[in-house]
Each structure stands twice: as structure tokens, then as C-alpha cells.
Design an enzyme around this catalytic site. Structure first.
Site, PDB file in Angstrom:
ATOM      1  N   CYS A  87      -6.107  -4.603  -0.777  1.00 30.46           N
ATOM      2  CA  CYS A  87      -5.626  -4.284  -2.120  1.00 30.46           C
ATOM      3  C   CYS A  87      -4.842  -5.475  -2.688  1.00 30.46           C
ATOM      4  O   CYS A  87      -5.431  -6.501  -2.988  1.00 30.46           O
ATOM      5  CB  CYS A  87      -4.798  -2.994  -2.087  1.00 30.46           C
ATOM      6  SG  CYS A  87      -4.526  -2.262  -3.723  1.00 30.46           S
ATOM      7  N   HIS A 195      -8.237   1.021   1.118  1.00 32.78           N
ATOM      8  CA  HIS A 195      -7.189   0.973   2.136  1.00 32.78           C
ATOM      9  C   HIS A 195      -7.635   1.558   3.480  1.00 32.78           C
ATOM     10  O   HIS A 195      -7.445   2.754   3.737  1.00 32.78           O
ATOM     11  CB  HIS A 195      -5.965   1.747   1.644  1.00 32.78           C
ATOM     12  CG  HIS A 195      -5.196   1.051   0.585  1.00 32.78           C
ATOM     13  ND1 HIS A 195      -4.083   0.275   0.839  1.00 32.78           N
ATOM     14  CD2 HIS A 195      -5.377   1.012  -0.761  1.00 32.78           C
ATOM     15  CE1 HIS A 195      -3.616  -0.212  -0.297  1.00 32.78           C
ATOM     16  NE2 HIS A 195      -4.379   0.220  -1.281  1.00 32.78           N
ATOM     17  N   GLU A 197      -6.188   1.150   6.279  1.00 33.36           N
ATOM     18  CA  GLU A 197      -5.009   1.545   7.064  1.00 33.36           C
ATOM     19  C   GLU A 197      -4.559   2.968   6.770  1.00 33.36           C
ATOM     20  O   GLU A 197      -3.769   3.546   7.524  1.00 33.36           O
ATOM     21  CB  GLU A 197      -3.858   0.552   6.831  1.00 33.36           C
ATOM     22  CG  GLU A 197      -3.061   0.735   5.553  1.00 33.36           C
ATOM     23  CD  GLU A 197      -3.739   0.172   4.310  1.00 33.36           C
ATOM     24  OE1 GLU A 197      -3.044  -0.026   3.305  1.00 33.36           O
ATOM     25  OE2 GLU A 197      -4.965  -0.068   4.331  1.00 33.36           O
TER      26      GLU A 197
END
Length: 224
Positions: A87, A195, A197
Site C-alpha cells: 500500500c 494488504h 498482512e
């Protein structure tokens, strides 16, 4: 040997804790890296996480590229260290010249925050080798300036060299050629807007599909 993955924190970073946790879930030791320190602390790979570095003043990532830590990241990337930008981190890597193109305001000028499907377009990078080519992965997207753009020549080069790593199945932000993530020419530096994660455990994310990215980096480090 336990791989050490450094995670940078800038003023305004939001997702450094999540990125560090994802690295640990994959079996790495996470190391906190501070933006003002020109020191990578002996890490084997680096994650430039999401957020709003320096408040996204000027342009997203435009100030962060001048941080002392980024000088070390650029030098390490040029030596072949795996580097991932997520990002805002993707924006930083583009501003720093480690990846081509730019991330601009989403089509429609709206912030997009939802889970999305990505196609794994390349498995030959340090951050995507654990996936099967063409696989679908489900990860969150949350950005207002995630529209990937580059010249036609650059886009053709990325396509021709197999450097488009992830594509949107349902392009939510108008990115050219549905591009969600790209790599450097040597496949060691990867940037993506969604994302991974936030997709490491089925209990807390939409899936655990994002873990493959972090496992891939460990493979790249431990087999180097």
C-alpha cells in the site's frame, strides 16, 4: 537459521505491527526499523508497510523516500535483498525509484475498503514463489490512491518480462491493465496495493492467503 525481516516505521505508519506479526507467523524474526536511523540492523529482508507516511503530504511516499532508512533500503535492494512494499509502501518504492510507475487517486475519487480477489500472475519473485500461477487469493484493500499508472512502454515492459505479480479480478480503482502488484527486473523487490498482512489467519482476516507472500520471502532468504 532464522530469517530476520525488518519492518519500517515512519510517522503515520499504520500497519507495521500487522506486517511484523505476519513475518513472525511465517517463522521469521521481526525487527523494528525506525525511519530516522540509517541502519537495517542486519536483516535479511525488508517490509515497507502501509499507512500514511509523513501524513502523505506532497504526494504519497514522496517524503518517505528521503528518510535515512530508505537510503539503506535502496542500497540493499540493489544488492539483491528482498524488499516488499505494501500500500503506502508500494507508493514509497515507486517514489524511491525501486519500482516503475506511480499510484494515483482511485477512479471515482473514492476510498476503497473491502476484501478483493487477486490473481497470482507471477510466481518467479522472492515474494510470490509459494503460490501457483493463476491462483486466486482473497485479501483486503484499503486505499484512496491505489490506481497504478505507467506509460504504455513501461506497461508493455512489465508484461513482457513477467513482472506483473498480482492482478485484480474485479478492478476496484481503475489501475491500468488490472495491475495490483509488480516486481523489479530481478524479482527481489515487489510492491502491491492490497494488504496480505491482514490475511494471515482465517479467524481475523478474510482468509490466510496472504501468508504465502511471507513464506516466499523466507524461502528466498534461506536458499540464497
Amino acid at each position: 537459521m532464522t530469517a530476520k525481516v525488518g519492518v519500517i516505521t515512519f510517522p503515520g505508519t499504520l500497519d507495521d505491527v500487522d506486517a511484523a506479526r505476519a513475518a513472525r507467523l511465517a517463522g521469521a524474526e521481526s525487527v523494528n526499523l525506525w525511519h530516522a536511523d540509517a541502519d537495517l540492523k542486519g536483516v535479511d529482508a525488508v517490509i515497507v508497510p502501509g499507512g500514511f507516511s509523513y501524513g502523505d503530504y506532497l504526494r504519497c511516499g514522496a517524503i518517505a523516500k528521503f528518510a535515512p532508512v530508505m537510503g539503506e533500503v535502496i542500497a540493499a535492494a540493489q544488492r539483491g535483498m528482498p524488499v516488499l512494499g505494501i500500500c503506502n509502501g508500494f507508493q514509497v518504492l515507486c517514489e524511491a525509484g525501486l519500482l516503475p510507475g506511480a499510484l494515483t487517486r482511485n477512479a471515482g475519487l473514492h476510498f476503497v475498503c473491502r476484501d478483493i480477489w487477486l490473481e497470482v500472475a507471477s510466481t518467479s519473485t522472492a515474494w510470490s514463489s509459494r503460490y501457483e500461477a493463476g491462483a486466486d487469493i482473497l485479501v483486503p484493500l484499503k486505499s484512496g490512491e491505489g490506481r497504478y499508472q505507467a506509460s504504455e512502454a513501461v506497461l508493455d515492459e512489465l508484461e513482457g518480462e513477467g513482472r506483473v505479480v498480482f492482478r485484480y479480478r474485479d478492478n476496484p480503482n481503475g489501475s491500468q491493465r488490472d495491475i495490483a502488484g509488480i516486481s523489479s527486473a530481478n524479482g527481489r523487490v515487489v510492491g502491491l496495493m492490497p494488504h496480505p498482512e491482514h490475511a494471515t489467519e482465517a479467524l481475523t482476516g478474510p482468509s490466510d492467503d496472504g501468508l504465502g507472500i511471507f513464506y516466499s520471502a523466507l524461502d528466498a532468504v534461506l536458499t540464497a
